[in-house]
Enzyme design. Sequence first.
Site, short mmCIF file in Angstrom:
data_model
loop_
_atom_site.label_atom_id
_atom_site.label_comp_id
_atom_site.label_asym_id
_atom_site.label_seq_id
_atom_site.Cartn_x
_atom_site.Cartn_y
_atom_site.Cartn_z
N ASP A 494 -9.80 -12.61 -13.59
CA ASP A 494 -10.09 -12.19 -12.37
C ASP A 494 -11.64 -12.24 -12.34
OD1 ASP A 494 -10.67 -10.68 -9.80
OD2 ASP A 494 -8.95 -9.60 -10.00
N HIS A 499 -16.35 -6.49 -9.51
CA HIS A 499 -15.99 -5.54 -10.72
C HIS A 499 -17.28 -5.58 -11.83
CE1 HIS A 499 -12.09 -5.23 -9.08
NE2 HIS A 499 -12.25 -6.64 -9.00
N ILE A 514 -16.62 -1.25 -9.48
CA ILE A 514 -15.23 -0.58 -9.70
C ILE A 514 -14.35 -1.49 -10.71
CG2 ILE A 514 -15.41 0.48 -7.58
CD1 ILE A 514 -13.18 -1.33 -6.30
N GLY A 517 -8.10 -3.14 -10.10
CA GLY A 517 -6.72 -2.28 -9.85
C GLY A 517 -5.79 -2.62 -10.86
C1 LIG Z 1 -3.02 -11.15 -5.12
C2 LIG Z 1 -3.81 -10.30 -4.40
C3 LIG Z 1 -5.34 -10.73 -4.33
C4 LIG Z 1 -6.14 -9.53 -4.10
C5 LIG Z 1 -7.31 -9.84 -4.82
C6 LIG Z 1 -7.66 -8.79 -5.49
C7 LIG Z 1 -8.66 -9.11 -6.35
C8 LIG Z 1 -9.20 -7.91 -7.30
O1 LIG Z 1 -10.28 -8.03 -8.06
C9 LIG Z 1 -9.59 -6.73 -6.26
C10 LIG Z 1 -9.67 -5.25 -6.91
O2 LIG Z 1 -8.93 -4.95 -8.14
S1 LIG Z 1 -9.99 -3.90 -5.93
C11 LIG Z 1 -9.80 -2.57 -7.10
C12 LIG Z 1 -8.27 -1.94 -6.73
N1 LIG Z 1 -8.10 -1.58 -5.70
C13 LIG Z 1 -8.51 -0.22 -5.10
O3 LIG Z 1 -9.39 0.18 -5.65
C14 LIG Z 1 -8.10 -0.06 -3.70
C15 LIG Z 1 -7.89 1.57 -3.76
N2 LIG Z 1 -7.57 2.04 -2.41
C16 LIG Z 1 -8.01 2.31 -1.44
O4 LIG Z 1 -9.31 2.27 -1.52
C17 LIG Z 1 -7.59 2.70 0.00
O5 LIG Z 1 -6.10 2.93 -0.31
C18 LIG Z 1 -7.55 1.53 1.03
C19 LIG Z 1 -9.11 1.43 1.14
C20 LIG Z 1 -6.91 0.35 0.61
C21 LIG Z 1 -6.92 2.03 2.18
O6 LIG Z 1 -7.48 3.36 2.65
P1 LIG Z 1 -7.87 3.74 4.05
O7 LIG Z 1 -8.43 2.78 4.78
O8 LIG Z 1 -8.35 5.15 4.05
O9 LIG Z 1 -6.29 3.96 4.51
P2 LIG Z 1 -5.43 5.09 4.70
O10 LIG Z 1 -5.73 5.95 5.95
O11 LIG Z 1 -5.12 5.88 3.48
O12 LIG Z 1 -3.96 4.42 5.16
C22 LIG Z 1 -3.94 3.63 6.34
C23 LIG Z 1 -2.64 2.75 6.38
O13 LIG Z 1 -2.86 1.85 5.16
C24 LIG Z 1 -1.82 2.07 4.19
N3 LIG Z 1 -2.34 1.78 3.06
C25 LIG Z 1 -3.17 2.69 2.41
N4 LIG Z 1 -3.63 2.43 1.23
C26 LIG Z 1 -2.60 1.01 0.94
C27 LIG Z 1 -2.64 0.14 -0.03
N5 LIG Z 1 -3.43 0.49 -1.35
N6 LIG Z 1 -1.93 -1.03 -0.02
C28 LIG Z 1 -1.36 -1.21 1.17
N7 LIG Z 1 -1.32 -0.47 1.99
C29 LIG Z 1 -2.21 0.88 2.08
C30 LIG Z 1 -1.34 3.29 4.58
O14 LIG Z 1 -0.03 3.40 4.09
C31 LIG Z 1 -1.49 3.42 6.06
O15 LIG Z 1 -0.54 2.84 6.60
P3 LIG Z 1 0.62 3.68 7.57
O16 LIG Z 1 -0.12 4.18 8.74
O17 LIG Z 1 1.62 2.50 7.80
O18 LIG Z 1 1.17 4.72 6.67
#
Ligand SMILES: CCCCCCC[C@@H](O)CC(=O)SCCNC(=O)CCNC(=O)[C@H](O)C(C)(C)COP(=O)(O)OP(=O)(O)OC[C@H]1O[C@@H](n2cnc3c(N)ncnc32)[C@H](O)[C@@H]1OP(=O)(O)O
Length: 601
Positions: A494, A499, A514, A517
């Site tokens: 990845d 990152h 960061i 994940g």
């Molecule tokens: C094969 C796949 C390819 C992908 C490529 C990836 C490549 C990698 O190199 C990338 C990475 O590793 S990125 C690092 C790892 N991920 C992160 O750090 C994300 C951490 N999460 C966040 O920051 C927030 O949850 C965030 C920003 C995700 C959401 O936060 P908010 O905008 O504040 O949302 P929130 O108000 O909490 O919720 C709104 C609605 O969204 C749903 N939700 C929240 N977090 C979610 C999540 N992580 N995944 C899926 N859905 C999510 C909530 O449930 C909510 O929905 P609903 O209203 O229906 O309940």
Amino acid sequence: MPELRFDGRVAVVTGAGAGLGREYALLFGARGAKVVVNDLGGSSTGEGSSKRAADVVVDEIVAKGGIACADYNSVVEGEKIIETAIKNFGRVDILVNNAGILRDKSVANISNEDWDLVHNVHLKGSFKTSQAAWPIFKKQKYGRIILTSSNSGVYGNFGQANYSAAKLGLVGLSNTLAIEGAKYNIHCNVIVPTAASRLTQGILPEFLFNELKPKLIAPVVVYLCHESNTDNGAIIESAAGFAAKLEIVRGRGTVLRKSIEQETITPEEVQEGWSKVTDMAHAKRIDAMTRASTSLMTVLEDLRENSKENFTAEDIFSFGSKDLILYALGIGASVKNPKDMRFLYENHPDFGAIPSYFVLPGLLLSMTSSLVGSAVTHTKVDFTNILHGEQYIEIVSDIPLAATLVTKGKVLDVMDKKSGAVVVTQANSYDESGSLIVINQSQTFVVGAGNFNGKKTPGPGVIQAIPAPSRNPDSTIRYKTSEDQAAIYRLSGDLNPLHIDPNVALMAGFKVPILHGLCTLGFSVRAVLEKYADNNPALFKAVKVRFTKPVIPGQTLQIDMWRDGNRIFFKTSVVETKQDVITGAYVDLKDVIESGKSSKL
Ligand SMILES: CCCCCCC[C@@H](O)CC(=O)SCCNC(=O)CCNC(=O)[C@H](O)C(C)(C)COP(=O)(O)OP(=O)(O)OC[C@H]1O[C@@H](n2cnc3c(N)ncnc32)[C@H](O)[C@@H]1OP(=O)(O)O
């Protein structure tokens, strides 16, 4: 090494009056074979004849204590050469088809005679001698045939269309002789020599010509003809003391039909798939016609499955023990913990993969295909606005230590989450026999791409995160990540700059790069294996996580775990900030072996 001997064997060498043929004949003679030295004694373009060439070589062999006789027939009358062997020595075991002529002209100037003569000597001549020797070889259940091809045939050469065609024709002849002869212990192999001879004089640069001594090729041909050599149907290139096997390989190719129901394809569909048609990255030798047909059957089965499953993307993923070790280091496995040695040392008796490694084929398919981008068309999708939202990994069959997996993927669902769009992708990875090894389901959070009037709730098949029990955790493990954690982890595949590159991180809204994940997921899976599976990866079935907040490399992870039968719920938080980073998570185990330890720093 004991000397390779040919006592009691009879070797026929055509065109043995000079050059390569002479060296073969001399070496066979020196190693105890009775040699039929065939040479018509004509010019390099096939004119004239003389007994002298063959006679001189026979004299040389005899002078050194060997046994040989001369034969002056044209190879086109191959049966007469084999008759000479039978008449003089009563048997024949080895046939080296070496005789050849040149009639070099550019294609426009090749006459019918130039074409026919070259084909007659090289191709028909080799066929005639081999056919004449065949019943003898078959009866005695032993025979070694060498056909002489050329780089001119394998690679092409200006001014040698007739010769090139005949020379590659010999590869085809050998392929079939090898198959027909196999059950009678008749082996047929091809030599592709580059030697200084009257055929190459004037064609090759002088310094190279001087190094290309026929003497250096003779041992290769002689060894190929020895009873201890088991090669059959091989093509061996040799020159200047170098030898290498040549193979005709086929690329992986691609299916140009979208489904089994699609009965025709258009030139535009061919154009669309052309880069995959011509991609040789995973080229392989197909060693039999039956294999080629079996691979076509697999293509049809795949098409049927693709139609059933709606897969729209495909990728290849190869790995070996080095990749498994690098991944283990990337998620914090350390030689400081003796139990981790099984993930870090390929000679460990229980060496194997940390199962979360198998997220990679699915992740890389999603990252390199247009799956996510094609599902969210109302905004651009790139590394600055995607975050890994959720992940499910299920190991379906035993995981190998090395394999090439084919991963097929599709978009399963798209949800409107107001602050973002969530794209759910499914990727199934199969091994070379077509067995399903791992299922990955990923949720990609496209930040800022919500409010597009999309559906809010997950559709069928979407695996959901489940909150952990509300009681205090049954056990807790802490791991400190390193500041270089993302820099090491990314080497497993990845390469998202988020990152490692501070500028990309800033553009994505983060002060510093960061952690992946999936790296946090890997640490968490390690904790569950350590606490509930005696670090035995074979007990692992599946993991599901939601990434709730980012982790910064160098932070300390705390994994709180709750056991519920064979399901281990867990929550991962950052000790320094007390923020939850993975929630709704669980690992399903096949069996639980609980360790006594409850915490570790
Ligand atoms: C094969 C796949 C390819 C992908 C490529 C990836 C490549 C990698 O190199 C990338 C990475 O590793 S990125 C690092 C790892 N991920 C992160 O750090 C994300 C951490 N999460 C966040 O920051 C927030 O949850 C965030 C920003 C995700 C959401 O936060 P908010 O905008 O504040 O949302 P929130 O108000 O909490 O919720 C709104 C609605 O969204 C749903 N939700 C929240 N977090 C979610 C999540 N992580 N995944 C899926 N859905 C999510 C909530 O449930 C909510 O929905 P609903 O209203 O229906 O309940």
